[in-house]
Structures are given as C-alpha cells and as structure tokens.
Design a protein around this motif. Structure first.
Motif, PDB file in Angstrom:
ATOM      1  N   GLU A 122      32.955  38.903  38.591  1.00  0.00           N
ATOM      2  CA  GLU A 122      33.623  37.175  37.692  1.00  0.00           C
ATOM      3  C   GLU A 122      34.155  36.897  38.906  1.00  0.00           C
ATOM      4  N   ILE A 123      36.240  38.005  38.667  1.00  0.00           N
ATOM      5  CA  ILE A 123      36.485  38.139  40.424  1.00  0.00           C
ATOM      6  C   ILE A 123      36.196  38.173  40.683  1.00  0.00           C
ATOM      7  N   ALA A 124      34.897  39.661  40.980  1.00  0.00           N
ATOM      8  CA  ALA A 124      34.364  40.243  43.219  1.00  0.00           C
ATOM      9  C   ALA A 124      33.886  38.841  43.683  1.00  0.00           C
ATOM     10  N   GLU A 125      33.236  37.529  42.223  1.00  0.00           N
ATOM     11  CA  GLU A 125      32.776  36.485  43.337  1.00  0.00           C
ATOM     12  C   GLU A 125      33.366  35.652  43.640  1.00  0.00           C
ATOM     13  N   ALA A 126      34.272  35.329  42.693  1.00  0.00           N
ATOM     14  CA  ALA A 126      35.825  34.675  43.408  1.00  0.00           C
ATOM     15  C   ALA A 126      36.346  34.695  44.783  1.00  0.00           C
ATOM     16  N   GLU A 127      36.765  35.928  44.857  1.00  0.00           N
ATOM     17  CA  GLU A 127      37.847  36.552  46.324  1.00  0.00           C
ATOM     18  C   GLU A 127      36.143  37.166  47.146  1.00  0.00           C
ATOM     19  N   LYS A 128      35.267  36.749  46.585  1.00  0.00           N
ATOM     20  CA  LYS A 128      33.655  36.892  47.786  1.00  0.00           C
ATOM     21  C   LYS A 128      33.801  35.371  48.303  1.00  0.00           C
ATOM     22  N   SER A 129      33.406  34.444  47.427  1.00  0.00           N
ATOM     23  CA  SER A 129      33.620  33.200  47.642  1.00  0.00           C
ATOM     24  C   SER A 129      35.175  32.115  47.887  1.00  0.00           C
ATOM     25  N   PHE A 130      35.813  32.550  48.614  1.00  0.00           N
ATOM     26  CA  PHE A 130      37.036  32.326  49.120  1.00  0.00           C
ATOM     27  C   PHE A 130      37.622  31.521  47.588  1.00  0.00           C
ATOM     28  N   ILE A 131      37.442  31.777  46.663  1.00  0.00           N
ATOM     29  CA  ILE A 131      37.720  30.367  45.604  1.00  0.00           C
ATOM     30  C   ILE A 131      38.771  31.155  45.245  1.00  0.00           C
ATOM     31  N   PRO A 132      39.824  29.898  44.911  1.00  0.00           N
ATOM     32  CA  PRO A 132      41.364  30.102  44.923  1.00  0.00           C
ATOM     33  C   PRO A 132      41.422  31.048  43.223  1.00  0.00           C
ATOM     34  N   GLN A 133      42.416  31.650  43.292  1.00  0.00           N
ATOM     35  CA  GLN A 133      42.780  32.957  41.795  1.00  0.00           C
ATOM     36  C   GLN A 133      44.651  32.530  42.186  1.00  0.00           C
ATOM     37  N   ARG A 134      44.254  32.663  40.591  1.00  0.00           N
ATOM     38  CA  ARG A 134      45.435  32.722  39.544  1.00  0.00           C
ATOM     39  C   ARG A 134      45.473  34.137  38.665  1.00  0.00           C
ATOM     40  N   VAL A 135      46.804  34.417  38.416  1.00  0.00           N
ATOM     41  CA  VAL A 135      46.405  35.358  37.142  1.00  0.00           C
ATOM     42  C   VAL A 135      47.723  35.031  36.821  1.00  0.00           C
ATOM     43  N   VAL A 136      47.028  34.801  34.651  1.00  0.00           N
ATOM     44  CA  VAL A 136      48.524  35.078  34.229  1.00  0.00           C
ATOM     45  C   VAL A 136      48.207  36.095  33.185  1.00  0.00           C
ATOM     46  N   MET A 137      49.790  36.854  33.365  1.00  0.00           N
ATOM     47  CA  MET A 137      50.199  38.094  32.611  1.00  0.00           C
ATOM     48  C   MET A 137      50.693  37.969  31.491  1.00  0.00           C
ATOM     49  N   HIS A 138      50.826  38.694  30.638  1.00  0.00           N
ATOM     50  CA  HIS A 138      51.935  39.380  29.150  1.00  0.00           C
ATOM     51  C   HIS A 138      53.142  39.252  29.580  1.00  0.00           C
ATOM     52  N   SER A 139      53.459  40.041  30.093  1.00  0.00           N
ATOM     53  CA  SER A 139      54.789  40.872  30.846  1.00  0.00           C
ATOM     54  C   SER A 139      54.756  41.513  31.991  1.00  0.00           C
ATOM     55  N   GLU A 140      56.786  41.633  32.367  1.00  0.00           N
ATOM     56  CA  GLU A 140      55.788  43.085  33.508  1.00  0.00           C
ATOM     57  C   GLU A 140      56.088  43.992  32.821  1.00  0.00           C
ATOM     58  N   GLN A 141      55.818  44.358  31.797  1.00  0.00           N
ATOM     59  CA  GLN A 141      55.373  45.856  31.051  1.00  0.00           C
ATOM     60  C   GLN A 141      54.299  46.036  31.026  1.00  0.00           C
ATOM     61  N   SER A 142      53.254  44.740  30.828  1.00  0.00           N
ATOM     62  CA  SER A 142      52.379  44.749  30.411  1.00  0.00           C
ATOM     63  C   SER A 142      51.522  44.835  31.786  1.00  0.00           C
TER      64      SER A 142
END
Length: 228
Positions: A122-142
């Motif tokens: 699904e991540i690769a398909e979004a990139e392929k389809s030029f769908i804007p992506q955002r990532v939410v992450m727990h912390s810098e350590q993660s």
C-alpha cells in the motif's frame, strides 16, 4: 495537536488503553476472508513460533477468539468476487476522484509495519500513484531502531495472514532487488516518508545521530540516497 493526552486520560479509567483495535481503511469485509482462522501454520520452526505468539493476547497469553460466523470465505482464487486484491485499484480511484486524498503511515513502535506485505504494497502503491504521504512516528528512538529493520528490508521476508496473499503481492513485482532498494529510498530518501516527519533543521540533527548509531556496526551500508 490531536489532543492525544486528553483522549488517553478519558480512556484510562475504563481500561481501554490496553485494548487493541484493528481498522481496515478499505472496509474489506473480514467476515468474507480471514475472521475464522489465524492462517496456515508455518512448517519452519522459527516462523511457527512467531505465528503461535501472534495467536495469543500479549497481556493475558490466552488465544484470541476466532469468529464463529458462517459467512462464505472468498479468496484470491476467485479474483472477481474477492475483496482482498483490489486495494491498488481503490487507491488509484480515490487519488483521482477525491481532492486532498492522503495516505497516513502510522509507524508502530518496533517498525513491525515494515514486515507486513500488505502494508508495504500500500505504501508503494501510494508513491506510484503520486498520493501525498505523511508518516506518524512514536519517537526519534523508534526511528533509530527502525533504520536497522529497514537496512535489511526484503519484501520476500514480509508476512501476510495467508501465504496466497503474499504470493499475489510478490507476483506483481518484476524485480525484487530493485523493489527493496526503492522501498528503502522511499522511506529514507531526500523526499521520503521520514523527511516529511520533521523539518529540515531537525532532520539534519536526527540524521546525524542515526548515522552515528548505525555506522557503529561494521556491516552497515547506507541506502543510496542523501538526506539533506
């Protein structure tokens, strides 16, 4: 910004903070697919042990209950009626028809998301389809721990509830090595997912710490992409 702490405080007295919810963004009818089993038991011992752990509630160590419904199951061998094999078409349609359609990648603490074949697809398909992506992450350590997971990324080692689903995904990839390198660059590259997680100055500071950590191991080779 999302009033996360406020929500936590409201849930804490009810005991709901330990309750796990799985949401299918594509509204796939799980009762017509995987609700009645944990998938085939792997023959490999290490894989089987991991599979067995996945069947247990991590808190109570009791098996998760399976759904007793009698809904007929429809899998990839019936491609037209199956709901599992159409996520790429749905994503492409939404990107064309819905203004502002965006993919949010909610990265778990241990980056297990990178081991799930459907998530990577699904991540690769979004990139392929030029769908804007955002990532939410727990912390810098993660993120630092996640680098070690990603530098050994191999789509062939990813998992799916059904082996048939994994084979379906792999069958759509013509060059496995190129795909693995593409996923690495897609996450860590100049305009990758992690670059959208922080602003330029913070990214430079964090990348410096990540590089210092990962370069302390002799087998480290950074992906062929800069982070400036």
């Amino acid at each position: 910004e999302g009033r996360f702490e406020e929500v936590k405080e409201k849930l804490r007295p009810t005991g709901a903070l330990k309750r796990v919810f799985w949401v299918c963004a594509f509204c796939v009818n799980q009762h017509a697919s995987i609700c009645g089993s944990f998938g085939a038991e792997p023959k490999d011992q290490a894989a089987r042990q991991k599979w067995e752990r996945g069947t247990l509630n991590s808190v109570t160590q009791k098996p998760y209950p399976l759904c007793p419904c009698t809904q007929p199951k429809i899998y990839n061998d019936t491609p037209q009626a199956c709901e599992l094999n159409k996520f790429d078409d749905v994503m492409a349609f939404l990107s064309r028809s819905q203004d502002g359609f965006t993919q949010v990648v909610a990265m778990d603490l241990s980056f297990d998301l990178l081991s799930r074949a459907w998530c990577i697809a699904e991540i690769a398909e979004a990139e392929k389809s030029f769908i804007p992506q955002r990532v939410v992450m727990h912390s810098e350590q993660s993120m630092i721990r996640g680098y070690h997971s990603l530098k050994h990324f191999d789509i062939q080692q990813c998992e799916a509830s059904r082996n048939e689903d994994k084979q379906y995904i792999l069958g759509k990839i013509s060059d496995i090595t190129a795909f693995n390198e593409h996923v690495q660059a897609m996450v860590f590259g100049d305009h990758g997912l992690l670059s959208r997680w922080m602003d330029g100055r913070r990214r430079l500071q964090t990348v410096g710490r990540v590089v210092a950590r990962v370069m302390s191991t002799s087998d480290t080779r950074l992906p062929n992409a800069s982070c400036t």
